[in-house]
Structure formats: structure tokens, C-alpha cells
Write a protein that holds these residues in place. Structure first.
Motif: not given
Lengths: 267, 107
Positions: A37-38, A34-35, A41-42, A259, A267, A44-45, A262-263
Motif C-alpha cells: 500500500f505504501s 502495508g508495504g 501511495v508512492l 481497502f 479513487t 500515485r503521488v 476503494p483504493v
């Protein structure tokens, strides 16, 4: 001294100890992935528009690996079911399949890593970029001394952004051929390893950690497959519980890939 | 009674595995099709759709292959805590996305 509750369920939890233990371990694993993956996200965004890669990974190989892991999860469950019905021969067959599928997964992953490590992006002195897979470096190639040449199978682009979306019509239409670059024309050069950009950094970190889990799980499964016969003869119920616990770990590894695929690939 | 305590037969497990593998196959195909389809502008909708399919895929693996649907209450308690902290981890990341400290460079 006999270890309690390896077969019988504890009256207070209703579970044998190893099962509760593996679920607690898997909960900590969720937080570990999870760490990361977050972090993904950080990154990528937070990427500048047009600077997050698309289509850099081979979807066909990713799909094959997804199906290999799904099949291995199934053979793991069947191995546990074979233990439950006291069929040790079938257990051996199903777990041998799991090991072979896991090794194939790791082989494909290694091929993908190799493909990235021989893929180079070269920034040229005139501001353009040569991008492609390394064919050869001349014997006298030395970037520091500016001697020799490097040959890539790829193409030259004027803007680095053109290398980001490989699914764009322009990237699809690009003609790839042998490009020979002299060391004197090179400003900087690097492969698509973890240092290349934030995408490759998080890609190698996530998939590398996942591959280590696959390797660890395979070693445990191999141990039960090769040396499990002794416990099977003396305490088959306890052995079956061990297979269930290792199976739960294996399914978790499959879940993470469900997960990751796809990630990273889609995407 | 958890799944591991129920009577097990290889045939019924094989049937279950076939169904789950078919679901995984369909879900994987669905994710790939969505990824290459022209859906709206940008990637937001595509990412959302693909992750929804991945969640369905994960439900079948966790629910049936890991026997979570028939597990003991204690395991669900552990997982509720995990989901809470995982949601917090992702939620706090998103919440703090543009929260740059004063004086730091913003690209």
C-alpha cells in the motif's frame, strides 16, 4: 506427545496457542500488505499530473466481489457458531457456501484479469494511439517482420493522456468501433498487463497477492469441510478452535479487500 | 472473557451478521456514491472521504466478525505494535516523498 493448549487457554496469555499464533501471523500480514500500500501511495503521488488512471476498472464487478467476500465472511462466522452449538450439518452447509462464494470471487477476478490482458494500446508511427480490446490478429501478423494486421474494438486518440481518465466526459462520449491497424503502422504495442504502467503493475501485484490469500484460505477451509469429520468426532472443541482460527484469517482477507476496492476501483 | 468463550447461539450470530452485512452494504454504496459525486476540485477530498468510510467498514468487520471488541489484552498489545509500525511505514513513505538524493533525475 500431546500438544498443549490447543483447547484450554494458557494461564499466562489467556488464549489457546493457535489463536495467539494467528493474530501474530495477521500482524505480519498487515506489514506485508502495508508495504505494498505504501508503494501504491508512492507511485500515485509521484505520478505526473493527468497520468494516473481513473476508471480503468469495472466498479460493478468490484462491488459484486466486495459483497461476495462480505457474505463469505458471514458464512464463515456462522460455520464457527454452528460448531459452537455442536451442529455439524449446519457447519458443512455454511462452509460449503463460503467455498462457493470464494470460488465465485476468484472467477470474477480471473475475468477481470483476462479483460486487461486482451486490452491493447498501440502507439502508431504518426504519433496517435489505437486503444481497445483485441478482436483478432491476422494469420500472418508479425510485429518484428511488419507483416499482417491487428483488429481492435476501440478507438484512436491523439494524446495518451486521453486514455487516462475514462470517467471524463470526453472518454464517455468516445465512439468505440472496430479499428484495423497494419503492422507497418505500429511503433509499439502492448496489453494492459503488469508491464503497461505503474498503475497496472501495482494493481496486479496487490490483487494477485490478495487472490493468492483467497486461494490459500479456500484450500484450508475446504480441508476442514472435507476431512474435518474425523476430528469432529474425537475432539470437537479443538476442531471448533481450528475453524475460529481459519475464520480469523478469512476475515483478514475480507478486511484487505475493504481497502483494496476503494483504493483501486474508486479513487 | 473473549467472545469465543461466551455461550453462542446461531440466532444471535445470525442477527449480528445481518447488521454487519447491512453496514457493509451501506458503506460500499456510500463509497461508490462519493466516488462518482462532484465534490470539490481534484481527488484529495474524495479519497479522504472514501477512506474514512472504508475505515468504518473495517471497524465493523474487525470489531464484530473478528470479535476484536471483546478480545484479550494480549491481542490488543500485538495490534498496538502493528499499528505503530504500519503508521511508521506509511508516515516515512510520505515524509520521504520528495527527498531525492543529490544528482538523481527528478521528473
Amino acid at each position: 506427545m500431546e500438544i498443549p493448549y490447543t483447547v484450554q487457554a494458557r494461564p499466562d496469555t489467556g488464549l489457546y496457542n493457535a489463536k495467539l499464533g494467528i493474530w501474530l501471523f495477521l500482524a505480519s500480514e498487515v506489514m506485508l500488505f502495508g508495504g505494498l500500500f505504501s508503494a501504491y501511495v508512492l507511485l500515485r503521488v509521484g505520478a505526473e499530473p493527468g497520468m494516473w488512471p481513473h476508471g480503468w476498472l469495472n466498479v460493478t464487478l468490484g462491488t459484486v466481489n466486495t459483497l461476495l467476500l462480505a457474505l463469505s465472511a458471514i458464512t464463515t462466522l456462522l460455520a464457527w457458531a454452528a460448531c459452537k452449538v455442536r451442529d455439524f450439518t449446519k457447519f458443512k452447509i455454511f462452509h460449503a457456501c463460503t467455498i462457493l462464494l470464494a470460488l465465485t470471487f476468484l472467477g470474477i477476478k480471473s475475468y477481470e484479469y483476462h479483460d486487461k490482458l486482451i486490452h491493447y494500446e498501440i502507439k502508431l508511427n504518426n504519433g496517435t494511439f489505437a486503444d481497445g480490446h483485441l478482436v483478432e490478429k491476422s494469420a500472418d501478423f508479425d510485429l518484428a517482420k511488419k507483416t499482417g494486421t491487428v483488429t481492435l474494438h476501440g478507438h484512436i486518440v491523439t494524446d495518451e493522456k486521453e486514455l487516462m481518465d475514462l470517467r471524463s466526459p470526453e472518454a464517455q462520449a468516445a465512439k468505440h468501433e472496430e479499428v484495423i491497424v497494419a503492422a507497418t503502422d505500429i511503433k509499439s504495442m502492448g496489453n494492459y498487463g503488469p508491464r503497461h504502467n505503474t498503475f497496472t503493475a501495482i494493481y496486479f501485484t496487490l490483487t494477485g497477492l490478495h487472490a493468492l490469500h483467497i486461494l490459500g484460505g479456500t484450500l484450508v477451509i475446504f480441508y476442514f469441510w472435507a476431512f474435518g469429520g474425523a476430528m469432529w468426532k474425537t475432539d470437537p472443541e479443538r476442531f471448533t478452535n481450528r475453524i475460529e482460527v481459519s475464520g480469523l484469517f478469512w476475515h483478514f482477507v475480507d478486511l484487505v479487500w475493504i481497502f483494496l476496492f476503494p483504493v483501486l476501483y474508486l479513487t | 472473557m473473549s467472545e469465543s468463550e461466551k455461550p453462542v447461539s446461531l440466532q444471535s450470530t445470525l442477527r449480528l451478521c445481518a447488521v454487519v452485512f447491512f453496514v457493509i452494504l451501506c458503506a460500499t454504496s456510500g463509497m461508490i456514491a462519493t466516488s462518482f459525486a462532484h465534490i470539490g476540485e481534484g481527488w484529495t477530498l474524495k479519497v479522504a472521504l472514501i477512506l474514512c468510510i472504508a475505515v468504518v467498514n473495517a471497524f465493523f468487520v474487525a470489531g464484530y466478525l473478528m470479535h476484536l471488541l471483546s478480545e484479550k489484552k494480549l491481542i490488543f498489545t500485538v495490534l498496538i505494535f502493528t499499528v505503530f509500525f504500519f503508521a511508521g511505514l506509511m508516515g516515512l513513505t510520505m515524509w520521504a516523498m520528495n527527498d531525492f538524493p543529490t544528482g538523481t533525475a527528478v521528473h
